[in-house]
Write a protein that holds these residues in place. Sequence first.
Motif, mmCIF file in Angstrom:
data_model
loop_
_atom_site.group_PDB
_atom_site.id
_atom_site.type_symbol
_atom_site.label_atom_id
_atom_site.label_comp_id
_atom_site.label_asym_id
_atom_site.label_seq_id
_atom_site.Cartn_x
_atom_site.Cartn_y
_atom_site.Cartn_z
ATOM 1 N N ALA A 14 0.887 -1.179 0.000
ATOM 2 C CA ALA A 14 0.000 0.000 0.000
ATOM 3 C C ALA A 14 0.917 1.219 0.000
ATOM 4 O O ALA A 14 0.822 2.098 0.855
ATOM 5 C CB ALA A 14 -0.903 -0.021 1.234
ATOM 6 N N ALA A 15 1.816 1.238 -0.980
ATOM 7 C CA ALA A 15 2.925 2.198 -0.970
ATOM 8 C C ALA A 15 2.648 3.450 -1.796
ATOM 9 O O ALA A 15 3.564 4.195 -2.134
ATOM 10 C CB ALA A 15 4.197 1.504 -1.461
ATOM 11 N N GLY A 16 1.375 3.706 -2.106
ATOM 12 C CA GLY A 16 1.004 4.935 -2.813
ATOM 13 C C GLY A 16 1.837 5.117 -4.072
ATOM 14 O O GLY A 16 1.989 4.196 -4.897
ATOM 15 N N ALA A 17 2.417 6.314 -4.214
ATOM 16 C CA ALA A 17 3.144 6.690 -5.434
ATOM 17 C C ALA A 17 4.425 5.873 -5.652
ATOM 18 O O ALA A 17 5.054 5.981 -6.708
ATOM 19 C CB ALA A 17 3.487 8.173 -5.371
ATOM 20 N N TRP A 18 4.809 5.068 -4.676
ATOM 21 C CA TRP A 18 6.042 4.278 -4.762
ATOM 22 C C TRP A 18 5.799 2.838 -5.163
ATOM 23 O O TRP A 18 6.747 2.044 -5.300
ATOM 24 C CB TRP A 18 6.747 4.292 -3.398
ATOM 25 N N SER A 19 4.549 2.461 -5.329
ATOM 26 C CA SER A 19 4.238 1.040 -5.549
ATOM 27 C C SER A 19 4.854 0.521 -6.840
ATOM 28 O O SER A 19 5.358 -0.608 -6.887
ATOM 29 C CB SER A 19 2.717 0.835 -5.584
ATOM 30 N N ARG A 20 4.811 1.329 -7.895
ATOM 31 C CA ARG A 20 5.366 0.860 -9.179
ATOM 32 C C ARG A 20 6.854 0.551 -9.038
ATOM 33 O O ARG A 20 7.338 -0.472 -9.525
ATOM 34 C CB ARG A 20 5.154 1.936 -10.248
ATOM 35 N N ASP A 54 -5.762 -6.538 -5.448
ATOM 36 C CA ASP A 54 -5.690 -7.899 -5.988
ATOM 37 C C ASP A 54 -4.475 -8.635 -5.413
ATOM 38 O O ASP A 54 -3.525 -8.008 -4.926
ATOM 39 C CB ASP A 54 -5.514 -7.803 -7.519
ATOM 40 N N HIS A 55 -4.519 -9.961 -5.517
ATOM 41 C CA HIS A 55 -3.319 -10.753 -5.251
ATOM 42 C C HIS A 55 -2.331 -10.524 -6.381
ATOM 43 O O HIS A 55 -2.731 -10.352 -7.535
ATOM 44 C CB HIS A 55 -3.661 -12.247 -5.201
ATOM 45 N N ALA A 56 -1.045 -10.566 -6.043
ATOM 46 C CA ALA A 56 -0.007 -10.451 -7.065
ATOM 47 C C ALA A 56 0.381 -11.851 -7.517
ATOM 48 O O ALA A 56 0.039 -12.837 -6.858
ATOM 49 C CB ALA A 56 1.196 -9.736 -6.461
ATOM 50 N N PRO A 57 1.133 -11.951 -8.641
ATOM 51 C CA PRO A 57 1.568 -13.294 -9.071
ATOM 52 C C PRO A 57 2.505 -13.980 -8.080
ATOM 53 O O PRO A 57 2.737 -15.170 -8.188
ATOM 54 C CB PRO A 57 2.307 -13.018 -10.385
ATOM 55 N N THR A 86 -0.148 -9.088 -1.791
ATOM 56 C CA THR A 86 -1.381 -8.407 -2.195
ATOM 57 C C THR A 86 -1.041 -6.963 -2.544
ATOM 58 O O THR A 86 -0.229 -6.339 -1.852
ATOM 59 C CB THR A 86 -2.417 -8.450 -1.041
ATOM 60 N N ILE A 87 -1.680 -6.478 -3.612
ATOM 61 C CA ILE A 87 -1.419 -5.094 -4.043
ATOM 62 C C ILE A 87 -2.661 -4.247 -3.785
ATOM 63 O O ILE A 87 -3.779 -4.646 -4.118
ATOM 64 C CB ILE A 87 -1.075 -5.036 -5.553
ATOM 65 N N ALA A 88 -2.440 -3.073 -3.191
ATOM 66 C CA ALA A 88 -3.543 -2.131 -2.929
ATOM 67 C C ALA A 88 -3.018 -0.749 -3.236
ATOM 68 O O ALA A 88 -2.486 -0.061 -2.363
ATOM 69 C CB ALA A 88 -3.969 -2.233 -1.469
ATOM 70 N N THR A 89 -3.156 -0.354 -4.469
ATOM 71 C CA THR A 89 -2.535 0.921 -4.853
ATOM 72 C C THR A 89 -3.262 1.547 -6.039
ATOM 73 O O THR A 89 -4.183 0.953 -6.597
ATOM 74 C CB THR A 89 -1.037 0.687 -5.178
ATOM 75 N N GLY A 90 -2.844 2.780 -6.375
ATOM 76 C CA GLY A 90 -3.448 3.461 -7.525
ATOM 77 C C GLY A 90 -4.834 3.985 -7.202
ATOM 78 O O GLY A 90 -5.737 3.916 -8.028
ATOM 79 N N MET A 91 -4.999 4.532 -6.008
ATOM 80 C CA MET A 91 -6.335 4.994 -5.583
ATOM 81 C C MET A 91 -6.801 6.188 -6.432
ATOM 82 O O MET A 91 -7.930 6.637 -6.333
ATOM 83 C CB MET A 91 -6.339 5.338 -4.087
ATOM 84 N N VAL A 122 -12.005 -4.515 3.010
ATOM 85 C CA VAL A 122 -11.942 -5.433 1.863
ATOM 86 C C VAL A 122 -10.581 -6.137 1.833
ATOM 87 O O VAL A 122 -10.486 -7.355 1.657
ATOM 88 C CB VAL A 122 -12.185 -4.639 0.549
ATOM 89 N N LEU A 123 -9.514 -5.367 2.020
ATOM 90 C CA LEU A 123 -8.159 -5.942 1.930
ATOM 91 C C LEU A 123 -7.907 -6.964 3.024
ATOM 92 O O LEU A 123 -7.254 -7.987 2.783
ATOM 93 C CB LEU A 123 -7.125 -4.819 1.991
ATOM 94 N N ALA A 124 -8.417 -6.695 4.215
ATOM 95 C CA ALA A 124 -8.216 -7.669 5.295
ATOM 96 C C ALA A 124 -8.837 -9.002 4.877
ATOM 97 O O ALA A 124 -8.288 -10.072 5.161
ATOM 98 C CB ALA A 124 -8.826 -7.150 6.592
#
Length: 446
Positions: free
Chosen positions: A216-222, A385-388, A393-398, A412-414
Amino acid sequence: MSFPITEATPPRFTAALPARADVVVIGGGVIGVMTAWFLRERGLSVVVCEKGRIAGEQSGRNWGWVRQQGRDPAELPIMVESLSIWKSLAASLGDRLGFRQTGVLYLARTEAEIAGFEAWTEHARAHQLDTRMMSAAEVQAMLKGAVAPWTAGLFTASDARAEPWVAVPALAEAAVEKGATIREACAVRGLDLAAGRVAGVVTEAGRIACDHVVVAAGAWSRLFLGRHGIRIPQLSVLASVAATEPMPEIFPGNAADDDFAFRRRADGGYSIAPGARHDFFIGRDAFASLGTYLPILKKDFRSTTYRLAAPRGFPDAWGTPRRWALDGTSPFERQRVLNPAPNLRTLAAVQDSFAKAFPALGRPKLKAAWAGMIDSLPDVVPIVDHAPIPGLTIATGMSGHGFGIGPGMGRVLADVVTGRAPGHDLHRFRLARFSDGSPITPGPSL
Ligand SMILES: Cc1cc2nc3c(=O)[nH]c(=O)nc-3n(C[C@H](O)[C@H](O)[C@H](O)COP(=O)(O)OP(=O)(O)OC[C@H]3O[C@@H](n4cnc5c(N)ncnc54)[C@H](O)[C@@H]3O)c2cc1C
């Protein structure tokens, strides 16, 4: 508390890291904090690692709108739930969130805007929201002293506001009271993988063994995910905001047209911002993702100020490394808090628009100005979503509207992490949509 929250703000969350946890959450914004809160509700041990300060980035710098109105239909049911979580959090935490249900009002000048509002009322009806179209006269009556030529409005009385840089640290304190471990100034450098699945994280303060990681790293997730071979087309835009000195109340809630947006604040001032203008720094990620962004670029081209390079150390700055060793300083430690300078020309135009719309008040005096980097995806909805990589789990791009939906997304994420049914259709938020040839359809982003 000094504002905005920066690296100069003394750390408040300094817990020792455990050697092991069920879940490690990367990022102490509203998404990470609320995910931790709900994971504790389900009895899991959880550590939140925040490289800078809780709410130092988007979650403490936003407008403070908690809105259902104008949401993508796929987000709306989660947002309806989120609003009810905000209400119960506000009831249990006293007034620490600054939460008020004072309504959201969108203002139209053109027929096209009115048509967009009318189209959205269909989604409101599907969820029994109290959204309604308003005539020019009703808008005039609702906004004290307004003289601007608005021809219609869209209003949701149950929508709300909260004070971001106070609320999110308060939610983090509540998560700690529930048993979460939260540690500021603690960058996660990367994942520790064993047999292809998550076995832990490597932080600047040592390794934590765990079965699950939530990014859940916001602008750093990519940047973070890219190091592990997971590509997401996330980009960030700079959005400028200002706080006015206290002024008479013209409207108790949040309102916006294309020129400017304003929200009543708990201290009697307004948070004001451009309705649609932002700045965009060109970098390698921008070039790589240009194609996927064409639909929104076409819409936003004129409202964007293009700049040749991001400040040093930003996720898409030219000199930021895309690969780094886990036993040395990572890009996350080199830039603890994204604290870009606001675009003062844009803010001056907002002051002018405000003064024109409310001439009796005069030009609003600013007591603070700041900016945040909004992390976005090409269809303006997040990845949840789950990652490969099993266990990730990825939670980003809000995409500019994660503050209001944060508590609902946390719940939802929990459930996603613990393998329970999340109770909402998350298909639109799947990671694979960017690689499986699906058409990328931007949400209404009203
Ligand atoms: C100016 C502005 C106005 C906005 N207005 C609204 C609004 O009115 N309503 C609304 O709903 N939304 C709004 N938003 C959007 C909203 O603020 C964001 O969508 C939301 O805060 C995103 O939360 P997050 O937790 O995903 O990310 P963030 O709040 O950005 O948090 C991510 C955190 O992860 C940390 N991190 C990153 N990498 C690492 C690492 N490797 N190790 C440890 N920590 C790491 C970062 O330091 C950061 O603190 C606005 C945003 C901005 C900037």
